[in-house]
Design a protein around this motif. Structure first.
Motif, mmCIF file in Angstrom:
data_model
loop_
_atom_site.group_PDB
_atom_site.id
_atom_site.type_symbol
_atom_site.label_atom_id
_atom_site.label_comp_id
_atom_site.label_asym_id
_atom_site.label_seq_id
_atom_site.Cartn_x
_atom_site.Cartn_y
_atom_site.Cartn_z
ATOM 1 N N LYS A 148 21.446 49.626 -23.462
ATOM 2 C CA LYS A 148 23.553 49.797 -23.434
ATOM 3 C C LYS A 148 24.043 48.665 -22.311
ATOM 4 O O LYS A 148 23.352 48.304 -21.564
ATOM 5 C CB LYS A 148 23.918 51.571 -22.406
ATOM 6 N N PRO A 149 24.928 48.341 -22.464
ATOM 7 C CA PRO A 149 25.960 46.970 -22.174
ATOM 8 C C PRO A 149 26.326 47.378 -21.263
ATOM 9 O O PRO A 149 26.729 48.580 -20.707
ATOM 10 C CB PRO A 149 27.010 46.372 -23.525
ATOM 11 N N LEU A 150 26.205 46.240 -20.034
ATOM 12 C CA LEU A 150 27.280 46.625 -19.172
ATOM 13 C C LEU A 150 27.686 44.806 -18.169
ATOM 14 O O LEU A 150 26.821 44.421 -18.229
ATOM 15 C CB LEU A 150 26.153 47.146 -18.153
ATOM 16 N N TYR A 151 29.005 44.857 -18.340
ATOM 17 C CA TYR A 151 29.283 43.854 -17.626
ATOM 18 C C TYR A 151 29.802 43.418 -16.177
ATOM 19 O O TYR A 151 30.606 44.630 -16.546
ATOM 20 C CB TYR A 151 30.339 43.113 -18.853
ATOM 21 N N TYR A 152 30.804 42.721 -15.954
ATOM 22 C CA TYR A 152 30.440 43.107 -14.669
ATOM 23 C C TYR A 152 31.265 41.496 -13.911
ATOM 24 O O TYR A 152 30.736 40.592 -14.081
ATOM 25 C CB TYR A 152 29.687 43.678 -12.762
ATOM 26 N N PHE A 162 34.394 46.065 -13.857
ATOM 27 C CA PHE A 162 32.779 46.619 -14.590
ATOM 28 C C PHE A 162 33.417 47.173 -15.664
ATOM 29 O O PHE A 162 33.794 47.888 -15.905
ATOM 30 C CB PHE A 162 31.930 47.015 -13.894
ATOM 31 N N ALA A 163 32.854 47.131 -17.096
ATOM 32 C CA ALA A 163 32.818 47.833 -18.426
ATOM 33 C C ALA A 163 31.561 47.575 -19.868
ATOM 34 O O ALA A 163 31.124 46.298 -19.261
ATOM 35 C CB ALA A 163 33.886 47.126 -18.457
ATOM 36 N N SER A 164 32.014 48.280 -20.508
ATOM 37 C CA SER A 164 30.847 48.063 -21.541
ATOM 38 C C SER A 164 31.063 46.999 -21.929
ATOM 39 O O SER A 164 30.257 46.866 -22.602
ATOM 40 C CB SER A 164 31.267 49.750 -22.165
ATOM 41 N N GLN A 165 31.735 46.388 -22.762
ATOM 42 C CA GLN A 165 32.830 45.562 -23.108
ATOM 43 C C GLN A 165 33.323 45.015 -22.599
ATOM 44 O O GLN A 165 34.138 44.968 -21.560
ATOM 45 C CB GLN A 165 33.187 46.579 -24.512
ATOM 46 N N LEU A 166 33.646 44.026 -23.206
ATOM 47 C CA LEU A 166 34.572 42.393 -22.543
ATOM 48 C C LEU A 166 35.697 42.254 -22.768
ATOM 49 O O LEU A 166 36.653 41.817 -21.984
ATOM 50 C CB LEU A 166 34.249 41.263 -22.993
ATOM 51 N N GLN A 167 36.633 43.458 -23.462
ATOM 52 C CA GLN A 167 37.672 43.342 -24.121
ATOM 53 C C GLN A 167 38.044 44.473 -22.938
ATOM 54 O O GLN A 167 39.918 44.145 -22.848
ATOM 55 C CB GLN A 167 37.767 44.515 -25.861
ATOM 56 N N ALA A 168 37.282 45.248 -22.076
ATOM 57 C CA ALA A 168 38.268 45.834 -21.008
ATOM 58 C C ALA A 168 38.703 44.576 -20.369
ATOM 59 O O ALA A 168 39.728 44.496 -19.676
ATOM 60 C CB ALA A 168 37.164 46.789 -20.049
ATOM 61 N N PHE A 169 38.125 43.487 -20.219
ATOM 62 C CA PHE A 169 38.617 42.806 -19.129
ATOM 63 C C PHE A 169 39.871 41.800 -19.562
ATOM 64 O O PHE A 169 40.756 41.453 -19.124
ATOM 65 C CB PHE A 169 37.115 41.291 -18.605
ATOM 66 N N TYR A 199 32.212 34.565 -21.665
ATOM 67 C CA TYR A 199 33.396 34.568 -20.163
ATOM 68 C C TYR A 199 32.919 33.828 -18.631
ATOM 69 O O TYR A 199 32.420 34.091 -18.421
ATOM 70 C CB TYR A 199 34.975 34.867 -20.513
ATOM 71 N N LYS A 200 33.273 32.383 -18.664
ATOM 72 C CA LYS A 200 33.796 32.047 -17.343
ATOM 73 C C LYS A 200 33.358 33.151 -16.054
ATOM 74 O O LYS A 200 34.883 34.051 -16.573
ATOM 75 C CB LYS A 200 34.399 31.025 -17.025
ATOM 76 N N LEU A 346 32.820 42.360 -32.292
ATOM 77 C CA LEU A 346 32.082 41.977 -31.600
ATOM 78 C C LEU A 346 33.132 40.921 -30.308
ATOM 79 O O LEU A 346 34.210 40.350 -30.255
ATOM 80 C CB LEU A 346 31.667 40.491 -32.415
ATOM 81 N N ASP A 347 32.619 41.537 -29.142
ATOM 82 C CA ASP A 347 33.295 40.750 -27.717
ATOM 83 C C ASP A 347 32.761 39.430 -27.421
ATOM 84 O O ASP A 347 33.520 39.216 -26.709
ATOM 85 C CB ASP A 347 33.131 42.215 -26.554
ATOM 86 N N GLU A 348 31.976 39.508 -28.345
ATOM 87 C CA GLU A 348 31.109 38.289 -27.795
ATOM 88 C C GLU A 348 31.231 37.416 -28.767
ATOM 89 O O GLU A 348 30.619 38.130 -30.286
ATOM 90 C CB GLU A 348 30.366 37.610 -26.706
ATOM 91 N N PRO A 349 30.902 36.469 -29.393
ATOM 92 C CA PRO A 349 30.808 35.422 -30.307
ATOM 93 C C PRO A 349 29.190 35.805 -30.553
ATOM 94 O O PRO A 349 28.140 35.983 -30.172
ATOM 95 C CB PRO A 349 30.981 34.158 -30.353
ATOM 96 N N PHE A 350 28.749 36.404 -32.119
ATOM 97 C CA PHE A 350 27.674 36.552 -32.562
ATOM 98 C C PHE A 350 27.826 36.639 -34.170
ATOM 99 O O PHE A 350 28.081 37.014 -34.820
ATOM 100 C CB PHE A 350 27.449 38.628 -32.099
ATOM 101 N N ALA A 351 26.149 35.732 -34.380
ATOM 102 C CA ALA A 351 26.225 35.417 -35.635
ATOM 103 C C ALA A 351 24.914 35.485 -36.074
ATOM 104 O O ALA A 351 24.501 34.825 -37.228
ATOM 105 C CB ALA A 351 26.070 33.463 -35.952
#
Length: 635
Positions: A148-152, A162-169, A199-200, A346-351
């Motif tokens: 499970k993902p967690l970004y902050y 903090f959030a589960s995906q970058l779209q929240a930021f 993201y920086k 995809l909240d980040e580029p993923f190939a």
């Protein structure tokens, strides 16, 4: 399976609820059934949650959830599968429960036992935030393997988000451009590895880790500690383990049975992804052994010649196990539509191109079930990848060239290889391979990049970005099979495999569960010697195949697995040609237009090798991701 978000910011109290509501709104697909927000009494902290109801469908399982004592508040994404056992233990200690959700068990266990002891008892996948009202400590926690993902985003003594995906930021304007270092890593691997996000200033909480934040004198968040509570270096290195194949098979089957049994527990319909390979077939066999009421399996196939298709093999396995099987062969329009939706998913580029079949099989399963078990983790846990066989053999033959004092031999070999290019191409390839490995065997990072055929795509960046420093973390550890396996578990598994399954399944509000990533099972596999996991023919997952042989006929097992891959070159020249042309002509400000055009022309003409088409695919996916956000966020 759910989504969570939170803000700790003392100066945002007037807008705290509206901001966290905006963050939470981007997570709707992760939790379409319910949502909720909790704010602290001083209005400096807000926790938000989106719910996909799986266990305890009543309001007693709603989040954010406050403990029975009122001292602790939690938001949780994921499942703790052994919650029934833990509930019984906590009840015997006098803990009172209001419902039967696993979230309540997690909450009360942490309050009763303390965080670290509780985490050691949890069997599951989870990302959570927990606020201790009395001590005014906020803990962010991620499960052992990063399922499970967690970004902050943390600005010292100012704010924490903090959030589960970058779209929240993105939703509240908290992104500040692409991290160039991560873009270079993405072009090399096809995914963004490690602690930094694309993201920086926004980071991932690493697997098996928790972070603790406390208030300073003015109530602003301060990072107190980041602590790893579980990791492979801590287990199995010198343990006395089974070395007898019969004992290994018996022990392994017991662990598999328990893992699958726990992951079949739900108050909603459960099914399985069935690809036709060892791992998913083994999960299906263990589910049948658990006497599941109706075993439902799902697979997709491809009808185009040369594309990997295991749908018939999967159907044979399903028939043998008595499963209710559903198969679907998507057409080229289905592939195009899925490719067009990737930038939103995809909240980040993923190939990793297998994201497309993973999205399609998730769509198929979601028509009938809310939970699907997968076979992910078997290759990492039991040495299933081909590189686990060829890399050690190559090291034994050529690795001495990478040791200190042996570098004198590399340059003559390179010259010899160049001279043989026209006289004896086969011999030249052997010398080129030897010198390539010699340079790679200096440390585990270089060796890992060599073993997974990672290629530097820096030359496709704009000139002003090419000279900037790359990833600075270089390990001095010597390369070995164990270190190669460790790198896959710590990097490739969470940042590619699990990222892919999470985003693809959550796009259709489907909970994916990974029985082969039960930590007790992985710990057992990690403790086994390599010769008990790779057979004499160099084929991995020996103990898993041995267990599966008890449940499937030999003719099914004998068929070679073709993989759940995707033919990128064929897609670029075929159903995705217009999609590829669109993003070839798009300028993102990071990649070099002229270099990308040359790659595109080589691929569409049919003259490009696989590595070139893979690099083009990575660039096109990045451009599609960028185009979706251009004009909306600061990238």
């Amino acid at each position: 399976m759910c989504g969570l978000a939170g803000i700790w910011h003392i100066r945002a109290y007037k807008h705290l609820c509206s901001q966290v509501q905006s963050m939470n709104g981007t997570l709707r697909r992760r939790g379409p059934d319910d949502d909720g927000i909790w704010t602290s009494s001083d209005h400096c902290l807000a926790l938000a949650h989106r719910r996909l109801s799986i266990v305890d469908l009543t309001n007693a399982g709603a989040q954010p959830m406050v403990s029975s004592s009122g001292r602790t508040v939690i938001v949780l994404n994921g499942e703790v599968y052994n919650h029934i056992e833990l509930r019984a233990e906590l009840k015997s200690a006098g803990v009172l429960f209001r419902g039967h959700s696993d979230t309540e068990v997690v909450l009360e266990a942490i309050e009763h036992w303390g965080l670290e002891r509780a985490l050691s008892r949890f069997v599951g996948m989870f990302a959570l935030a927990i606020w201790c009202v009395c001590t005014r400590r906020l803990f962010l926690v991620r499960d052992r393997f990063g399922v499970k993902p967690l970004y902050y985003k943390y600005l010292p003594s100012e704010k924490l988000l903090f959030a589960s995906q970058l779209q929240a930021f993105e939703a509240i304007g908290e992104v500040r451009g692409v991290e160039n270092e991560c873009l270079r890593a993405y072009l090399k691997y096809g995914y963004v590895p490690g602690e930094k996000s694309i993201y920086k200033g926004i980071y991932r909480l690493m697997p098996g880790t928790y972070a603790c934040f406390r208030p300073d004198g003015g109530g602003r968040p301060v990072l107190e500690t980041v602590q790893r509570y579980w990791g492979l270096p801590d287990i199995g290195e010198n343990a006395q383990v089974d070395n007898d194949p019969g004992a290994i098979s018996e022990r392994l089957e017991l662990l598999l049975e328990e893992s699958v049994r726990l992951r079949l527990i739900a108050d909603v319909p459960v099914g399985l992804f069935l690809s036709g390979g060892v791992d998913s077939a083994l999960v299906a066999a263990m589910a049948q052994k658990a006497n599941v009421r109706e075993l439902r399996t799902f697979t997709i196939g491809f009808s185009e010649p040369g594309w990997p298709d295991e749908s018939e093999r999967a159907a044979r396995i399903a028939r043998h196990l008595g499963a209710t099987h559903t198969s679907w062969t998507p057409n080229t329009e289905d592939i195009r539509q899925t490719a067009n939706t990737l930038p939103q998913i995809l909240d980040e580029p993923f190939a990793d191109p297998s994201i497309i079949p993973t999205c399609l099989v998730s769509q198929l399963a979601r028509r009938d079930v809310t939970v699907a078990l997968s076979g992910d983790g078997g290759d990492e846990g039991f040495l299933g990848y081909g590189r686990y066989s060829f890399a050690p053999a190559a090291l034994r033959r050529y690795g001495w060239l990478g040791k200190p004092g042996a570098s004198w031999a590399i340059r003559p070999m390179e010259c010899m290889a160049d001279g043989l290019d026209h006289l004896s191409p086969r011999m030249a390839r052997r010398f080129h391979a030897a010198t390539s490995l010699a340079r790679a065997s200096a440390n585990v990072d270089s060796f890992y990049n060599w073993s997974v055929a990672a290629r530097d795509g820096t030359y496709c960046l704009r000139p002003e970005l090419r000279c900037q420093a790359g990833l600075s973390s270089i390990s001095s550890d010597a390369p070995s099979l164990r270190e190669l396996n460790r790198r896959d578990i710590n990097q490739y598994l969470p940042d590619d495999i699990l990222y892919k399954v999470d985003r693809a399944s959550m796009a259709v509000s489907l909970e994916a569960r990974e029985p082969l990533l039960d930590h007790r099972l992985v710990e057992y596999g990690w403790s086994l010697p390599a010769h008990r996991k790779i057979d004499k023919n160099g084929v991995g997952k020996l103990p898993l195949r041995t267990v599966l042989a008890k449940h499937l006929p030999s003719d099914v097992l004998a068929e070679p697995k073709r993989g759940f891959g995707a033919p990128v070159s064929d897609w670029i020249r075929g159903p995705l040609r217009e999609w590829a042309r669109l993003y070839c002509d798009y300028s993102d400000g990071y990649t070099d237009d002229r270099s990308v055009r040359r790659l595109y022309e080589a691929c569409t003409s049919g003259s490009a090798p696989t590595q070139v088409s893979s690099l083009l695919w990575r660039i096109l996916v990045f451009r599609a991701w960028h185009a979706e956000r251009a004009g909306k966020v600061a990238i």
